[in-house]
Design an enzyme around this catalytic site. Structure first.
Site, PDB file in Angstrom:
ATOM      1  CD  GLN A  28      -3.149   0.891  -0.136  1.00  0.00           C
ATOM      2  OE1 GLN A  28      -2.666   1.305  -0.955  1.00  0.00           O
ATOM      3  NE2 GLN A  28      -3.568  -0.342   0.280  1.00  0.00           N
ATOM      4  CB  SER A  51      13.946  -4.119   4.279  1.00  0.00           C
ATOM      5  OG  SER A  51      13.601  -2.990   3.790  1.00  0.00           O
ATOM      6  CG  ASP A  83      -3.496  -3.110  11.022  1.00  0.00           C
ATOM      7  OD1 ASP A  83      -3.358  -2.205  11.096  1.00  0.00           O
ATOM      8  OD2 ASP A  83      -4.076  -3.640  11.612  1.00  0.00           O
ATOM      9  CG  HIS A 108      -7.137  -0.517   9.308  1.00  0.00           C
ATOM     10  ND1 HIS A 108      -8.193  -0.593   9.145  1.00  0.00           N
ATOM     11  CD2 HIS A 108      -6.491  -1.643   9.839  1.00  0.00           C
ATOM     12  CE1 HIS A 108      -8.535  -1.534  10.125  1.00  0.00           C
ATOM     13  NE2 HIS A 108      -8.230  -2.320  10.759  1.00  0.00           N
ATOM     14  N   GLY A 134      -2.746  -2.065  -2.458  1.00  0.00           N
ATOM     15  CA  GLY A 134      -2.080  -0.715  -3.323  1.00  0.00           C
ATOM     16  C   GLY A 134      -1.155  -1.394  -4.720  1.00  0.00           C
ATOM     17  CD  GLU A 195      -8.745  -7.158   7.496  1.00  0.00           C
ATOM     18  OE1 GLU A 195      -8.321  -6.819   6.670  1.00  0.00           O
ATOM     19  OE2 GLU A 195      -8.934  -8.191   8.776  1.00  0.00           O
ATOM     20  CD  GLU A 231     -16.066 -25.655 -10.957  1.00  0.00           C
ATOM     21  OE1 GLU A 231     -16.981 -25.397 -11.575  1.00  0.00           O
ATOM     22  OE2 GLU A 231     -15.453 -26.827 -11.794  1.00  0.00           O
TER      23      GLU A 231
END
Length: 343
Positions: A28, A51, A83, A108, A134, A195, A231
């Site tokens: 994102q 990183s 988070d 968020h 993102g 979620e 499917e």
């Protein structure tokens, strides 16, 4: 119906002369940062090294610095780490640089809504949440389109927080698709509920349960995989494009009748009661506390549950069957799906 804001409702000039810090160059963060830069906004990246994200930021032409340095320089500080990491980053690297008149921005509302991050009163606090991963935020922007967004204002010290949020949304392409105003509470609680009950928890457990039912009845695992997992994409794609009603018009009459006559036998009143219980756990902050504690305690339960589900027969069967279908990894839809939910 909710009011929808478009291009004419947002003034990009409100961000001119200001510096936006993107803290966390993940999926994102990258999408939003690139779009902001292409919209003429001065963007600085706060990303630790070494990183992959740091290397990606360099490759994209940014000169990433520490989160602390980015926050010090910026007028708007957008936290786009996951988070459970945000509080630590805020306390150690951002808080001391959050001086009067700056803005703290999220995609968020978890840490603000549940009170883990408590910003000072003399700054703006707002949210800009694209309703897509993102990678999609970026690809739609490049194509001259935009992913719809949510905005919310928690704290309006300057009197311009909503206008800044709309300008930010415009800069990442959100006002091309449409922007809806919400609250930190509504965005956070509905996001977690979706979620847990439908998108991840509900869907994955329904798939496993269907698969297990067929295998236990003596059907080949490969056939069960195709019917209960593979499917599903055809169905969700149809729903995504034209809703449940549109999906019904695209499947056979037999399948449509089976939906009407059997679906409510699977999602029963007891299921709905459990959904309400899960929602109450979210609303009370019980889930948030459980998740934050899980991270503090070394993710013992998280690791056990991941290992349990990773070793399910459906995963082993799926790995072999997907080797027969290399085109799956080449499809843009599958690639977009890989980044859903990663902040």
């Amino acid at each position: 119906m909710a009011k929808v804001y478009y291009e004419k409702d947002a003034d990009l000039n409100l961000l001119k002369g200001k510096k936006v810090a993107i803290i966390g160059y993940g999926i994102q963060g990258r999408g939003q940062a690139l779009n902001l830069r292409d919209s003429g906004i001065d963007v600085i990246i706060g990303q630790r090294k070494p990183s992959k994200a740091y290397d990606q930021a360099l490759e994209d032409g940014f000169e990433p610095v520490s989160a602390s340095e980015a926050a010090r320089q910026a007028d708007l500080i957008q936290i786009l780490t996951q988070d459970h990491v945000q509080l630590d980053v805020y306390e150690k690297e951002i808080k001391q640089h959050l001086t009067q008149g700056k803005a703290l921005v999220f995609s968020h509302g978890f840490n603000i809504h549940f009170g883990y991050i408590k910003p000072p009163k003399n700054v703006d606090v707002f949210l800009i949440a694209p309703k897509g991963p993102g990678a999609l935020v970026r690809s739609q922007f490049v194509e001259g389109k935009g992913v719809p967004c949510l905005i919310a204002v928690q704290q309006d010290f300057t009197g311009k927080a909503k206008q800044l949020a709309l300008a930010h949304a415009k800069a990442i392409g959100g006002t091309r698709g449409g922007v809806i105003e919400t609250t930190f509470k509504e965005e956070t609680e509905t996001d977690l509920f979706g979620e847990q009950v439908v998108l991840c928890g509900g869907a994955s457990e329904l798939i496993r349960a269907g698969f297990e039912t067929l295998v236990e009845a003596g059907y080949q695992p490969e056939i069960a995989y195709f019917e209960c997992l593979h499917e599903l994409k055809l169905i969700t794609d149809a729903i995504f494009v034209s809703g449940i009603k549109g999906m019904h018009r695209r499947v056979s009459d037999t399948a449509e009748y089976g939906d009407y006559s059997r679906g409510r036998r699977i999602i029963t009143e007891n299921t709905r009661k459990e959904m309400k219980k899960i929602l109450s756990e979210i609303q009370s902050g019980a889930f948030a506390k459980e998740w934050m504690d899980e991270n503090k305690n070394g993710r013992v339960n998280y690791t056990k549950m991941r290992e349990r589900d990773d070793n399910h027969l459906i995963e082993k069967v799926g790995e072999e069957l997907r080797k027969m279908m290399p085109w799956i990894q080449d499809s843009s839809g599958a690639q977009s799906a890989l980044s859903v939910g990663k902040r």
